[in-house]
Enzyme design. Structure first.
Site, PDB file in Angstrom:
ATOM      1  N   GLU A 177       0.824  -1.209   0.000  1.00 17.64           N
ATOM      2  CA  GLU A 177       0.000   0.000   0.000  1.00 17.64           C
ATOM      3  C   GLU A 177       0.860   1.262   0.000  1.00 17.64           C
ATOM      4  OE1 GLU A 177      -4.298  -1.269   1.780  1.00 17.64           O
ATOM      5  OE2 GLU A 177      -2.844  -0.530   3.238  1.00 17.64           O
ATOM      6  N   GLU A 286      -6.222  -7.044  -1.687  1.00 17.95           N
ATOM      7  CA  GLU A 286      -6.796  -6.969  -0.343  1.00 17.95           C
ATOM      8  C   GLU A 286      -8.252  -6.534  -0.448  1.00 17.95           C
ATOM      9  OE1 GLU A 286      -4.859  -4.735   2.709  1.00 17.95           O
ATOM     10  OE2 GLU A 286      -2.832  -5.335   2.077  1.00 17.95           O
TER      11      GLU A 286
END
Length: 355
Positions: A177, A286
């Site tokens: 991320e 995710e």
């Protein structure tokens, strides 16, 4: 040319071609991805599993029988696992573990269960995400050339440790991320030139060990097209190397915690735009939703998988749920797909339902 000379020449050519084929076969075997498949990815990030087991947590199937978590996941249609890796983690139950050694042990188990494997390199000693990308303690004080060496050496070490056990991951994330960059402050997006160099050192190390492994670059807020265009336009402008665009999608973490139905079409549009704009495969690496809204989470999972599968030219690879086994009773995390009775919730059945 005499018949004898021609025959001898033909034999030599035949032997040479056979040798080349054998060598070629050996090369493919050495770099082949473990448990590779063209099937749609139905996956789970299960980084908490080894410490859950170490603390005595028991997993039960739908019938209430204690079983290996891997078997329960596989029986629910999961074909892929994602394993996060931290540089020098603590032994904290929630925010520790996930060392190279633990990751390799988990990857060996995954291989035995016939699972496809993704490795998620955080380049930190603990959680790396949009709010924090702290460099490993052992790398503090290193100048930028030193950090480039750190990234390459660490990545190479993880890949070689896996290779030693005959595991070649199908995908490797270089950073987790990384919307604002990684390894702060040197690798912040405020200095894209340096961030791209760090990414490329990770990419190089992965490919030096396993050329067939695909490198993923991963950004959160998968429904936010502006965020993704800005990030990957910069990646392209600065020569960052990668193979797959990875997205997170958590309606729960969006402002106001809106229902997924209000952002799912934005996710779809972004997936399609990223694939077309950058000519890359895309994957939701995710996803998660509230464990106490089982039907809603089930419906969301089906919808996300459908949107990924609809990406043109088979560029949508699949979807991975983040810590479905991380039951709230153990983790205090609200977005698993597991009940307090140690059984998977019916939300996980979405992976079985989806074809």
């Amino acid at each position: 040319m005499s018949i004898i000379v021609q025959t001898t020449l033909n034999m030599k050519i035949s032997i040479l071609l056979s040798a080349l084929l054998i060598l070629s076969g050996c090369a493919v075997k050495k770099t082949a991805v473990t448990n590779a498949s063209s099937a749609f990815v139905k996956g789970a990030d299960i980084g908490w599993l080894p410490q859950m087991e170490a603390t005595g947590y028991k997993f039960y199937n739908n019938s209430g029988k204690e079983e290996d978590c891997f078997k329960i996941l596989k029986d629910h249609g999961i074909n892929t696992v994602r394993l996060r890796t931290w540089v020098n983690p603590s032994d904290d139950k929630i925010s520790g573990h996930c060392s190279t050694e633990e990751t390799v042990a988990m990857a060996i188990r995954a291989k035995k269960w016939g699972m496809r494997i993704m490795i998620d390199l955080h380049y930190s000693d603990s959680w790396a995400d949009p709010s924090k990308q702290k460099k490993p303690k052992a790398w503090e004080g290193h100048d930028f050339p030193g950090l480039l060496t750190d990234v390459y050496t660490y990545t190479l070490g993880v890949m070689n440790a896996l290779k030693k056990e005959g595991v070649y991951p199908e995908w490797v994330q270089v950073g987790n991320e990384t919307a604002e960059g990684m390894i702060y402050p040197e690798g912040s997006t405020s200095n894209w030139g340096q961030l791209a160099q760090l990414i490329n050192k990770g990419y190089q190390a992965v490919k030096d060990v396993s050329p067939a492994s695909k490198v993923i670059l991963h950004v959160d807020q998968g429904n936010n097209n502006k965020r993704f265009r800005t990030w990957f336009d910069n990646a392209a402008a600065h020569g960052a190397k990668y193979d797959v665009i990875g997205l997170s999608y958590y309606p729960y973490w969006l402002e106001g915690k809106p229902d997924y139905t209000l952002s799912i079409n934005d996710l779809s549009a972004n997936l399609n735009d990223m694939a077309a704009r950058f000519h890359k495969e895309v994957m939701v690496v995710e996803v998660g939703n509230e464990d106490n809204k089982v039907q809603n989470t089930y419906d969301m999972l089906l919808a996300v998988m459908q949107k990924v599968k609809e990406v043109p030219q088979h560029q949508g690879l699949g979807v991975l749920y983040w810590e479905p086994e991380g039951a709230r009773s153990w983790s205090h995390y609200d977005l698993s797909a597991w009940g307090n009775d140690g059984k998977p919730s019916e939300a996980l059945d979405a992976f079985l339902k989806f074809k």
